[in-house]
Design an enzyme around this catalytic site. Structure first.
Site, PDB file in Angstrom:
ATOM      1  N   HIS A  78      -8.180   1.147   9.639  1.00 44.86           N
ATOM      2  CA  HIS A  78      -9.320   2.019   9.336  1.00 44.86           C
ATOM      3  C   HIS A  78     -10.612   1.311   9.666  1.00 44.86           C
ATOM      4  CE1 HIS A  78      -8.118  -0.163   5.689  1.00 44.86           C
ATOM      5  NE2 HIS A  78      -9.407  -0.200   5.354  1.00 44.86           N
ATOM      6  N   ASP A  81     -15.149   7.628   1.917  1.00 42.84           N
ATOM      7  CA  ASP A  81     -14.483   6.593   1.118  1.00 42.84           C
ATOM      8  C   ASP A  81     -14.558   6.970  -0.367  1.00 42.84           C
ATOM      9  OD1 ASP A  81     -13.795   3.313   1.701  1.00 42.84           O
ATOM     10  OD2 ASP A  81     -14.170   3.935  -0.378  1.00 42.84           O
TER      11      ASP A  81
HETATM   12  P1  DGP Z   1     -10.204  -2.032   2.978  1.00 41.27           P
HETATM   13  O1  DGP Z   1     -10.624  -2.990   1.930  1.00 41.27           O
HETATM   14  O2  DGP Z   1     -10.914  -2.314   4.318  1.00 41.27           O
HETATM   15  O3  DGP Z   1      -8.701  -1.928   3.141  1.00 41.27           O
HETATM   16  O4  DGP Z   1     -10.756  -0.628   2.506  1.00 41.27           O
HETATM   17  C1  DGP Z   1      -9.977   0.380   1.957  1.00 41.27           C
HETATM   18  C2  DGP Z   1     -10.906   1.471   1.549  1.00 41.27           C
HETATM   19  O5  DGP Z   1     -10.156   2.637   1.323  1.00 41.27           O
HETATM   20  C3  DGP Z   1     -11.677   1.195   0.251  1.00 41.27           C
HETATM   21  O6  DGP Z   1     -13.072   1.166   0.536  1.00 41.27           O
HETATM   22  C4  DGP Z   1     -11.354   2.353  -0.653  1.00 41.27           C
HETATM   23  C5  DGP Z   1     -10.728   3.364   0.270  1.00 41.27           C
HETATM   24  N1  DGP Z   1      -9.646   4.158  -0.315  1.00 41.27           N
HETATM   25  C6  DGP Z   1      -8.514   3.671  -0.882  1.00 41.27           C
HETATM   26  N2  DGP Z   1      -7.733   4.680  -1.291  1.00 41.27           N
HETATM   27  C7  DGP Z   1      -8.396   5.833  -0.974  1.00 41.27           C
HETATM   28  C8  DGP Z   1      -8.082   7.212  -1.154  1.00 41.27           C
HETATM   29  O7  DGP Z   1      -7.047   7.600  -1.676  1.00 41.27           O
HETATM   30  N3  DGP Z   1      -9.012   8.100  -0.705  1.00 41.27           N
HETATM   31  C9  DGP Z   1     -10.174   7.704  -0.079  1.00 41.27           C
HETATM   32  N4  DGP Z   1     -11.001   8.669   0.317  1.00 41.27           N
HETATM   33  N5  DGP Z   1     -10.485   6.408   0.098  1.00 41.27           N
HETATM   34  C10 DGP Z   1      -9.607   5.490  -0.349  1.00 41.27           C
END
Ligand code: DGP
Length: 114
Positions: free
Chosen positions: A100, A30
């Protein structure tokens, strides 16, 4: 999905720190970790949310769970414990509309969650 960030990660159009990959599943760290271990597991296929899972996805969901077991072991959180979390919809704070699973570990978590 053209405008989906996790589809772009699955298609390798955006880079991510990938920890696991098979034909159907991708897992990566994340970008905004909430614990020492914070890994996202996604289906490569676009499914907008948990509520959009259908019967035909059952093999895919099993594959995600099997991958989560392996990742928990690889990250050495399998014995001490970890959380596998899905945020579905607004009240749960779902920010990315591509299914996810958050695998969180490496620290103690409280209950009830915030
Ligand atoms: P949620 O709130 O459950 O939709 O979590 C989305 C998660 O995705 C949040 O913890 C941050 C992560 N995230 C968002 N954009 C990116 C990205 O571009 N790369 C990565 N590695 N994580 C991301």
């Amino acid at each position: 999905m053209d405008d989906c960030i996790f589809c772009k990660i699955a298609d390798k159009k955006i880079s991510a720190n990938v920890v696991y990959e098979d034909g159907e599943v991708l897992a990566f760290r994340d970008i905004n970790p909430q614990a020492p271990v914070h890994i996202l597991l996604i289906p490569k296929k676009h499914i907008p949310s948990f509520m959009d899972i259908v019967e035909a996805d059952k093999g895919l969901i099993a594959a995600i769970y099997k991958a989560a077991q392996k990742i928990a072991g690889d990250a050495s959180v399998d014995k001490k414990g970890f959380r596998l979390v899905v945020n579905n919809g607004q009240d749960a704070g779902q920010a990315v509309a591509h299914l996810h699973f958050h695998l969180l570990g490496g620290r103690k978590f409280s209950w009830p969650p915030g």
